[in-house]
Design a protein around this motif. Structure first.
Motif, mmCIF file in Angstrom:
data_model
loop_
_atom_site.group_PDB
_atom_site.id
_atom_site.type_symbol
_atom_site.label_atom_id
_atom_site.label_comp_id
_atom_site.label_asym_id
_atom_site.label_seq_id
_atom_site.Cartn_x
_atom_site.Cartn_y
_atom_site.Cartn_z
ATOM 1 N N ALA A 155 0.867 -1.181 0.000
ATOM 2 C CA ALA A 155 0.000 0.000 0.000
ATOM 3 C C ALA A 155 0.902 1.228 0.000
ATOM 4 C CB ALA A 155 -0.902 -0.004 1.225
ATOM 5 N N LYS A 156 0.859 1.920 -1.109
ATOM 6 C CA LYS A 156 1.752 3.059 -1.276
ATOM 7 C C LYS A 156 1.121 4.289 -0.638
ATOM 8 C CE LYS A 156 4.399 5.239 -4.936
ATOM 9 N NZ LYS A 156 4.609 5.293 -6.378
ATOM 10 N N LYS A 157 1.811 4.850 0.299
ATOM 11 C CA LYS A 157 1.314 6.061 0.932
ATOM 12 C C LYS A 157 1.677 7.239 0.049
ATOM 13 C CE LYS A 157 1.330 4.690 5.735
ATOM 14 N NZ LYS A 157 1.782 4.990 7.072
ATOM 15 N N SER A 158 0.718 8.097 -0.133
ATOM 16 C CA SER A 158 0.935 9.273 -0.966
ATOM 17 C C SER A 158 1.751 10.295 -0.188
ATOM 18 C CB SER A 158 -0.410 9.873 -1.368
ATOM 19 O OG SER A 158 -0.199 11.070 -2.048
ATOM 20 N N ASP A 159 2.738 10.862 -0.858
ATOM 21 C CA ASP A 159 3.524 11.913 -0.208
ATOM 22 C C ASP A 159 2.948 13.283 -0.546
ATOM 23 O OD1 ASP A 159 4.299 12.117 -2.863
ATOM 24 O OD2 ASP A 159 6.381 12.554 -2.389
ATOM 25 N N CYS A 160 1.773 13.274 -1.167
ATOM 26 C CA CYS A 160 1.133 14.543 -1.530
ATOM 27 C C CYS A 160 0.560 15.199 -0.278
ATOM 28 C CB CYS A 160 -0.001 14.319 -2.527
ATOM 29 S SG CYS A 160 0.554 13.609 -4.085
ATOM 30 N N GLY A 161 0.823 16.471 -0.151
ATOM 31 C CA GLY A 161 0.284 17.221 0.982
ATOM 32 C C GLY A 161 -1.177 17.593 0.755
ATOM 33 N N GLU A 162 -1.777 18.203 1.756
ATOM 34 C CA GLU A 162 -3.148 18.673 1.646
ATOM 35 C C GLU A 162 -3.203 19.860 0.691
ATOM 36 O OE1 GLU A 162 -6.055 17.596 3.220
ATOM 37 O OE2 GLU A 162 -4.841 15.860 3.788
ATOM 38 N N GLU A 212 -6.994 29.397 -6.568
ATOM 39 C CA GLU A 212 -5.896 28.515 -6.944
ATOM 40 C C GLU A 212 -5.580 27.576 -5.783
ATOM 41 O OE1 GLU A 212 -4.353 28.537 -9.987
ATOM 42 O OE2 GLU A 212 -5.808 30.059 -10.572
ATOM 43 N N GLY A 213 -5.345 26.312 -6.117
ATOM 44 C CA GLY A 213 -4.972 25.328 -5.115
ATOM 45 C C GLY A 213 -3.589 24.792 -5.401
ATOM 46 N N THR A 214 -2.796 24.584 -4.351
ATOM 47 C CA THR A 214 -1.457 24.000 -4.508
ATOM 48 C C THR A 214 -1.251 22.946 -3.436
ATOM 49 O OG1 THR A 214 -0.470 25.691 -3.099
ATOM 50 C CG2 THR A 214 -0.450 26.111 -5.466
ATOM 51 N N ARG A 215 -0.388 21.981 -3.743
ATOM 52 C CA ARG A 215 0.041 20.993 -2.759
ATOM 53 C C ARG A 215 1.443 20.542 -3.122
ATOM 54 N NH1 ARG A 215 -3.463 15.480 -3.869
ATOM 55 N NH2 ARG A 215 -2.917 15.259 -6.058
ATOM 56 N N THR A 216 2.134 19.999 -2.155
ATOM 57 C CA THR A 216 3.518 19.583 -2.369
ATOM 58 C C THR A 216 3.607 18.061 -2.415
ATOM 59 O OG1 THR A 216 3.911 19.606 0.012
ATOM 60 C CG2 THR A 216 4.436 21.607 -1.213
ATOM 61 N N CYS A 220 3.496 13.558 -6.690
ATOM 62 C CA CYS A 220 2.117 13.981 -6.959
ATOM 63 C C CYS A 220 1.935 14.210 -8.453
ATOM 64 C CB CYS A 220 1.797 15.284 -6.231
ATOM 65 S SG CYS A 220 1.647 15.080 -4.468
ATOM 66 N N LYS A 221 0.869 13.690 -8.989
ATOM 67 C CA LYS A 221 0.593 13.906 -10.406
ATOM 68 C C LYS A 221 0.124 15.329 -10.651
ATOM 69 C CE LYS A 221 -0.479 9.140 -11.514
ATOM 70 N NZ LYS A 221 -1.474 8.181 -11.941
ATOM 71 N N GLN A 222 -0.561 15.898 -9.664
ATOM 72 C CA GLN A 222 -1.084 17.252 -9.832
ATOM 73 C C GLN A 222 -0.737 18.065 -8.581
ATOM 74 O OE1 GLN A 222 -5.346 17.425 -10.257
ATOM 75 N NE2 GLN A 222 -5.275 19.406 -11.257
ATOM 76 N N THR A 223 -0.025 19.161 -8.788
ATOM 77 C CA THR A 223 0.364 20.002 -7.648
ATOM 78 C C THR A 223 -0.315 21.365 -7.669
ATOM 79 O OG1 THR A 223 2.309 20.762 -8.859
ATOM 80 C CG2 THR A 223 2.617 18.897 -7.350
ATOM 81 N N THR A 224 -0.972 21.717 -8.764
ATOM 82 C CA THR A 224 -1.741 22.967 -8.816
ATOM 83 C C THR A 224 -3.041 22.720 -9.557
ATOM 84 O OG1 THR A 224 -0.740 23.704 -10.890
ATOM 85 C CG2 THR A 224 0.320 24.438 -8.864
#
Length: 157
Positions: free
Chosen positions: A40-47, A66-70, A74-78
């Motif tokens: 089970a791969k934990k996502s390193d994507c932030g909120e 606008e939304g951003t995450r780190t 992550c496939k999508q960061t904005t």
């Protein structure tokens, strides 16, 4: 009697065919290499962190944020999201900040304003909201004392 023997042969043949098929399927399954279970791969994507809603035109109505995450994987960061700013006095606190307001206070005769306080009820989209806000508005019609004295009417000549 011949018919019974023929039925038995057909039944036996069908039974043997079924056993053969089951044996073939189980050997095929056993011959496959067992794949290691996917971890089970934990996502390193932030909120998602959202900017304030910016109206398309004017100071209220439809707009975007606008939304951003780190995160390195992550496939999508904005991303951009549609939003709406209400066209009323509450926008001074931000459309994402929802408050529970107390009743209006008494009118301050010095300023001709009445005030009330609101406590933060909910912050949408991780908005940065004040915990407590105070608003004021005009009291309305004030009864001013009537000037005392005599009025003189000018006569037309």
């Amino acid at each position: 009697m011949q018919q019974q023997q023929q039925q038995r042969r057909m039944f036996t043949a069908a039974l043997l065919a079924l056993v053969f098929i089951l044996a073939a399927v189980s050997t095929t399954e056993a011959g496959k290499k067992e794949k290691p279970e996917k971890k089970a791969k934990k996502s390193d994507c932030g909120e998602w962190q959202w900017s304030v809603c910016v109206p398309t035109s004017g100071d209220c109505g439809l707009g975007t944020r606008e939304g951003t995450r780190t995160g390195a994987e992550c496939k999508q960061t904005t991303k951009t999201q549609k939003c709406k700013i209400p066209c009323n006095w509450k926008k001074q606190f931000g459309a994402e900040c929802k408050y529970q307001f107390q009743a209006w206070g008494e009118c301050d005769l010095n300023t001709a304003l009445k005030t009330r306080t609101g406590n933060l009820k909910r912050a949408l989209h991780n908005a940065d909201c004040q915990k407590t806000v105070t608003i004021s508005k005009p009291c309305g019609k004030l009864t001013k004392p009537k000037p005392q004295g005599k009025f003189h009417l000018l006569e037309a000549a």
